[in-house]
Design a protein around this motif. Structure first.
Motif, PDB file in Angstrom:
ATOM      1  N   LEU A 254     -52.468  42.733 -40.112  1.00 22.02           N
ATOM      2  CA  LEU A 254     -51.314  43.800 -40.708  1.00 22.02           C
ATOM      3  C   LEU A 254     -52.091  45.061 -40.939  1.00 22.02           C
ATOM      4  CD1 LEU A 254     -50.269  41.340 -43.643  1.00 22.02           C
ATOM      5  CD2 LEU A 254     -48.944  41.856 -41.644  1.00 22.02           C
ATOM      6  N   ALA A 255     -51.306  45.951 -40.897  1.00 14.75           N
ATOM      7  CA  ALA A 255     -51.708  47.424 -40.905  1.00 14.75           C
ATOM      8  C   ALA A 255     -52.040  47.826 -42.174  1.00 14.75           C
ATOM      9  CB  ALA A 255     -51.072  48.124 -40.200  1.00 14.75           C
ATOM     10  N   HIS A 256     -53.317  47.816 -42.924  1.00 14.98           N
ATOM     11  CA  HIS A 256     -53.629  48.168 -44.262  1.00 14.98           C
ATOM     12  C   HIS A 256     -53.316  49.702 -44.257  1.00 14.98           C
ATOM     13  CE1 HIS A 256     -56.246  49.078 -47.447  1.00 14.98           C
ATOM     14  NE2 HIS A 256     -56.747  50.163 -46.968  1.00 14.98           N
ATOM     15  N   ARG A 257     -52.903  50.114 -45.473  1.00 15.77           N
ATOM     16  CA  ARG A 257     -52.370  51.454 -45.800  1.00 15.77           C
ATOM     17  C   ARG A 257     -53.548  52.140 -46.826  1.00 15.77           C
ATOM     18  NH1 ARG A 257     -47.366  53.802 -45.612  1.00 15.77           N
ATOM     19  NH2 ARG A 257     -48.909  55.564 -46.411  1.00 15.77           N
TER      20      ARG A 257
ATOM     21  N   ILE B   4     -51.649  36.565 -48.466  1.00 13.81           N
ATOM     22  CA  ILE B   4     -51.654  37.050 -47.222  1.00 13.81           C
ATOM     23  C   ILE B   4     -50.843  36.455 -46.247  1.00 13.81           C
ATOM     24  CG2 ILE B   4     -53.398  38.373 -45.442  1.00 13.81           C
ATOM     25  CD1 ILE B   4     -55.552  38.303 -47.465  1.00 13.81           C
TER      26      ILE B   4
ATOM     27  N   ALA C 240     -51.009  42.317 -51.245  1.00 19.44           N
ATOM     28  CA  ALA C 240     -50.646  42.409 -50.085  1.00 19.44           C
ATOM     29  C   ALA C 240     -49.542  43.499 -49.686  1.00 19.44           C
ATOM     30  CB  ALA C 240     -50.314  41.040 -49.174  1.00 19.44           C
TER      31      ALA C 240
ATOM     32  N   PHE D 243     -48.595  45.693 -51.971  1.00 20.79           N
ATOM     33  CA  PHE D 243     -49.202  47.133 -52.472  1.00 20.79           C
ATOM     34  C   PHE D 243     -50.051  47.699 -51.521  1.00 20.79           C
ATOM     35  CE2 PHE D 243     -53.212  48.826 -54.514  1.00 20.79           C
ATOM     36  CZ  PHE D 243     -52.359  50.144 -55.021  1.00 20.79           C
ATOM     37  N   LEU D 244     -51.035  46.795 -50.667  1.00 20.87           N
ATOM     38  CA  LEU D 244     -51.862  47.430 -49.623  1.00 20.87           C
ATOM     39  C   LEU D 244     -51.132  47.665 -48.377  1.00 20.87           C
ATOM     40  CD1 LEU D 244     -54.963  45.053 -50.369  1.00 20.87           C
ATOM     41  CD2 LEU D 244     -54.708  47.530 -50.802  1.00 20.87           C
ATOM     42  N   LEU D 245     -49.872  47.361 -48.259  1.00 25.78           N
ATOM     43  CA  LEU D 245     -48.994  47.763 -47.206  1.00 25.78           C
ATOM     44  C   LEU D 245     -48.197  48.853 -47.438  1.00 25.78           C
ATOM     45  CD1 LEU D 245     -48.010  44.153 -45.687  1.00 25.78           C
ATOM     46  CD2 LEU D 245     -49.762  46.039 -44.664  1.00 25.78           C
TER      47      LEU D 245
ATOM     48  N   LEU E  60     -50.629  44.997 -37.109  1.00 24.70           N
ATOM     49  CA  LEU E  60     -51.444  45.927 -36.416  1.00 24.70           C
ATOM     50  C   LEU E  60     -51.801  45.266 -34.902  1.00 24.70           C
ATOM     51  CD1 LEU E  60     -53.846  47.936 -37.151  1.00 24.70           C
ATOM     52  CD2 LEU E  60     -55.291  46.040 -37.626  1.00 24.70           C
ATOM     53  N   ARG E  61     -51.696  46.116 -34.062  1.00 21.73           N
ATOM     54  CA  ARG E  61     -51.553  45.817 -32.566  1.00 21.73           C
ATOM     55  C   ARG E  61     -53.171  45.921 -31.906  1.00 21.73           C
ATOM     56  NH1 ARG E  61     -47.266  42.931 -32.006  1.00 21.73           N
ATOM     57  NH2 ARG E  61     -45.497  44.156 -32.877  1.00 21.73           N
ATOM     58  N   TYR E  62     -53.691  45.144 -31.482  1.00 20.43           N
ATOM     59  CA  TYR E  62     -55.023  45.519 -30.622  1.00 20.43           C
ATOM     60  C   TYR E  62     -54.949  45.900 -29.617  1.00 20.43           C
ATOM     61  CZ  TYR E  62     -57.721  43.144 -34.372  1.00 20.43           C
ATOM     62  OH  TYR E  62     -58.541  43.239 -35.586  1.00 20.43           O
TER      63      TYR E  62
END
Ligand SMILES: Cc1cc2nc3c(=O)[nH]c(=O)nc-3n(C[C@H](O)[C@H](O)[C@H](O)COP(=O)(O)O)c2cc1C
Ligand SMILES: Cc1cc2nc3c(=O)[nH]c(=O)nc-3n(C[C@H](O)[C@H](O)[C@H](O)COP(=O)(O)O)c2cc1C
Ligand SMILES: Cc1cc2nc3c(=O)[nH]c(=O)nc-3n(C[C@H](O)[C@H](O)[C@H](O)COP(=O)(O)O)c2cc1C
Ligand SMILES: Cc1cc2nc3c(=O)[nH]c(=O)nc-3n(C[C@H](O)[C@H](O)[C@H](O)COP(=O)(O)O)c2cc1C
Lengths: 344, 344, 344, 344
Positions: free
Chosen positions: C35-38, C278, C322, C324-326, C342-344
């Motif tokens: 996931l893409a953390h903010r 998560i 989770a 909140f952090l997104l 989140l793309r690698y």
């Protein structure tokens, strides 16, 4: 640097390679390359002609005992004599270690005078290319070739190895041009090689512009000079430069496949982590015309020429087996033949 | 929260980082980035100029001792003094830990008054951005800069760390705009940083709209604040929030490569899990102009400035080696130069 | 099959889940979803509204205690009563285990009569869909719903579980149409679920044609019924059918992402191997509107409603963290929002 | 090579397979192939018809006991008699090991005269294709078929196995054409098989041009003949040819998927490392019409026909389960049906 110090250093290198298993990184990068088995080879093993030509001489199969040693010490003399006799007996090429030592210590010369042990073998002289910035020039190159009676001169590029030594010679400025100059005037061809970190397309392009036509990629995966030098300047604990950089470099199979696109006028030698005849076949499918192997020859060379020949014979048998199982009868059919790769 | 509690907390953090090896996650994300070795660098190590400019000052190489500590305690004072003296001696940048504590406990101020130890070094003040929602504003920011004599102010974003504390300050509403306001009025630039979870393209875009031009990604892979806070509120067994989220975040190399596309007006700092000079070179190839490292400095800083200088010197030697082996002479040639990446 | 045998079987299941750690396959398939953390969520945790609606009722967050048990035994009664009380107290949904037993053993009914323990909670009745081929029909479905006072009826598909039992009911002919018939006549919606092998796009399409609008993928990665049944018919050594098929099925995250394309008129429930908040957030980003978890509730449910509430509260805290952090404030923003991956 | 030596060799092979666990390479290549579970198979297990036809005879399911043994020894006789009786009882196909021995030792014939034990089973005769270059021809092929009362003749290609023996017959020149000749004149079809290294598209194309319509890929991943021969010529330490080549070859699932494109007139048999009914289903989805398994039958065959039947019954049960869980009722629906593969 005094010649006696170089001698000591060579002995030390050998002791380290013998004692530290991890100086051979055993990355087995070739295990990620897969070959397309032929259940129906439609040939007999006798049809498989493993011979090849290199520098106008015939080899029984495309093997090079890579550059290792030489110097004024009975052990070094024995190693070189055994390797040369074995190369002659088994019909493979042999390179000597850097001959720089003989310019300071004339007594070292005799350990490079191997032509009598190997009258017909391909023998490769060796000097560090960087020495062209430290007083060496065409004269020393000529002399190195003469003493050995060499068929070509290997100039090795080893920026990491030099850097990992406190006493290292690290001025690589203008080296490409100087290599070119030597190459244009020397009576034998110049082969440019690394010592375990690989040659990149950019490097290859520069050397090609200088007229170099032989490159030995000597990539990462096998012997790590960075790690060996770490041992020599030890006591640093876990964070010496040599240890931190021990896996730096371009893996041999990757280096080969990157250089393949560079043009047909380049003859590639594959080395660095090659450990058996299947690896040899893979290196050749990836574009090499000759395969070099160094560290695994050290122990047998300390014993006898016969023990070296035994290792060579095993490699030849394996290489021949791989050719047979790929259904190819000549080395020419192997080199750069990507149809022999198995695609997942 | 009382200043004395903050002080105690800082001591506790340090004890945890020292005692729990796994608070450094050792994910080695940089090991998946490969650099293209140059066998023929065509330069000498002396040609390699590792110096760079940051905030108008010269650094001996692009290293930042990342924000760690400060507060009214002899240990914290010693750590900061040693780091500052080392930064000055070695010519690198240094950030202090959050200065919030000094607003409640004036005695803490002296541990941030580091300009005398480091008259010419780049020093970075530090406050939690979220404090802008808890009574802090331009005044405190100014004061933090003044006390340190700082060249810039780091405002750190640490939503996970705050959340993992029962007493955490977690109101991040409107923080981007408040950061922008401070940035527009402060006499020195504002750097926005994470503390180990990374900054996403969306975050970067918001900050850019607020005029922020410096971002320290501080991604995941190294120190995990989530895990550290778990220890402080321990006793929860295996399922505390801190432990569950210990690997949350964007790995540092990924964060850097995602932010590179964001525009040239952003100066990136790479940090989070950088452990040696090869990692630094990789971070810079991925777009960073400066590299931060925190946890590995803690132990030497508890000893002496000299021990810190030793760690810095090793890093510089490694970074210089990497530049040399990539054939680049200036830091400018490194930053964002993807031609130096080895493609598999 | 006699009702008493079913009762014994339920007890046996529970004992196996408790004693064989590997009955939970712990494949952690969700660990491969990132996931893409903010860093800059721009919200406060208070802004995060974890509530959601399911079947017209409000949930404190999108959690379902997945179907497990029920039957004429004091242990089963206690488990269900504790789960129901906890669901009520914590504001989450709860499913009961298969109610088939109550049609043979009226004494079992009371263990499903949970509405008094959970007057306002979403309660889900449960029957095996395959029973529609074994004498069950609309009447039994109605009755199952009535006894529980259920908001919907789960019909589970468990072809592998049935097959791994000697006494299994394995005639799945025409089941889709029969499910459709029940669904059209039952006063509450029908949810179709698997029990740990996942629902494929082809299955989903068939069910959609029958008017089913709720699917619980219950994919592989968590509890393996195949392995549990292997234990019950043990003594077979290493090669029982149950053991050979223990990891058969579609991993939960893959099942979810495959079903997402199926159309907006399907409400997805994600379950199978979800182990913390998560994972829940990931399941929802992949398209789930509700997340089910079964095995981890078993042990606390044998103790008390309070212990169950504690587990639920931990999950809610993690899920809220989770979100909140997104940087998302509502569950709606999460569901199927692939921008959060989140793309690698 | 004298017949008695061949007999001894067969005994030795069996002892090695029994004693060296690693002669079965256990690469589990099929684990990387995933099948799409159907939660709603819409069938009953009774609907699953595992029967298939092979060479005009009906099999209870598509299993072949792959070629293993035969020769003038009581153990070999017992193994073959048990396998044949089991094949008959269980309705599967059976191949015998190479019948070459019977041409030198008439006493060996009786161990291949299995028709009385298996009046209605598909029985496959076996000779090494390479023997067509060593004095064998249509006569021996006919005789091999006659003695067994075989439905087809397997000609095996084993270049690596022959090469790994000092006494190996390795002249594979013109073998494709000779196979074609035999095939055109023999009253029963010819099946060409490998013995554990796979058949490549190039091989398949050659054989197709010769009119061959049956190929058994016998790929790598299971029994390694190279390793077995290494043991027989042991004492070589770690670097015998056999050991170096022990994992050479094309993995069975890869070989199958590569041959699928070759044309519909080829019937594929999948073998090499198949270990249970799920592997069988996967091999068939990848294009095989029949699945062979060898080594796992050895131990039960040394006991009794009943023990062999037990293994077969377990395989059938697993295979049937896989078909049921994929919702297919006939073997025809399985073969080459890539829609049943789960794509990640
Ligand atoms: C003991 C030892 C000494 C070596 N000395 C030299 C040398 O003097 N000159 C050189 O060009 N390469 C030298 N090499 C490098 C090898 O020629 C070769 O490029 C490299 O070791 C990779 O091969 P390997 O992995 O098979 O050992 C040496 C290698 C070894 C193991
Ligand atoms: C002991 C310690 C204290 C820290 N305190 C702060 C702080 O007060 N403010 C801040 O912005 N970052 C703080 N950090 C985070 C670091 O600045 C950095 O972003 C992070 O640790 C990643 O670097 P590392 O993996 O090299 O440790 C601290 C890190 C450590 C190890
Ligand atoms: C002890 C136990 C009993 C179960 N009984 C049922 C049941 O009766 N009906 C049903 O639909 N699913 C049943 N399940 C399956 C769960 O509802 C769920 O689909 C599956 O376990 C996946 O979740 P998990 O990995 O979180 O355990 C049961 C699961 C467990 C652990
Ligand atoms: C003990 C043993 C003996 C074998 N002998 C023969 C043989 O004589 N002829 C033949 O075509 N294949 C022979 N094979 C190879 C098998 O038929 C088969 O192709 C191979 O073993 C792959 O199957 P597996 O991995 O299931 O063992 C033999 C295999 C074993 C294990």
């Amino acid at each position: 640097m005094a010649a006696s110090i170089i001698n000591d250093r060579k002995i030390e290198h050998i002791a380290i390679v013998q004692n530290d298993e991890q100086s051979d990184r055993r990355r087995y990068y070739f295990d990620q390359v897969h070959l397309a088995h032929r259940a129906l080879p439609e040939i007999a093993p006798e049809d498989v002609d493993t011979t090849t030509e290199f520098l106008g001489k015939k080899l029984s199969f495309p093997l090079l005992i890579s550059a290792m040693t030489g110097g004024d010490h009975v052990l070094l003399e024995r190693i070189n004599a055994n390797l040369a006799a074995a190369a002659e007996a088994a019909g493979v090429a042999m390179g000597v270690g850097s001959q720089r030592v003989m310019f300071g210590s004339p007594a070292a010369e005799r350990t490079f005078a191997l032509r009598s042990h190997a009258p017909s073998a391909v023998l490769l002289a060796n000097l560090g290319a960087v020495q062209l910035n430290y007083g060496f020039g065409l004269d020393q190159c000529r002399r190195a070739v003469e003493v050995l009676g060499a068929d070509a001169l290997c100039l090795h590029l080893n920026p990491l190895q030099e850097l990992a030594q406190p006493e290292g010679d690290t001025d690589f400025r203008g080296i490409a041009a100087k290599i070119g100059e030597v190459a244009r005037q020397l009576p034998v061809p110049v082969i440019v090689k690394e010592v375990g970190c690989g040659i990149s397309p950019t490097d290859a392009q520069k050397l090609r512009e200088q007229g170099i036509r032989y490159l030995d990629v000597a990539g990462s995966g096998g012997t790590s000079w960075s790690r060996i030098e770490h041992h020599r300047h030890g006591g640093d604990g876990d964070d010496s430069l040599g240890l931190t950089f021990q896996d730096w470099g371009i893996p041999t199979p990757l280096a080969l496949s990157q250089l393949r696109g560079q043009g047909d006028d380049i003859t590639l030698i594959g080395s660095g982590g090659i450990r058996h005849g299947i690896d040899m076949a893979k290196a050749m499918v990836l574009g090499a015309s000759l395969c070099g192997m160094a560290a695994p020859f050290l122990k047998p060379a300390m014993q006898s020429a016969e023990e070296v020949v035994q290792v060579i014979e095993r490699l030849r048998q394996e290489f021949r087996a791989a050719m047979f199982l790929l259904g190819v009868t000549s080395v020419r059919q192997l080199v750069g033949n990507e149809a022999l790769l198995l695609r997942y």
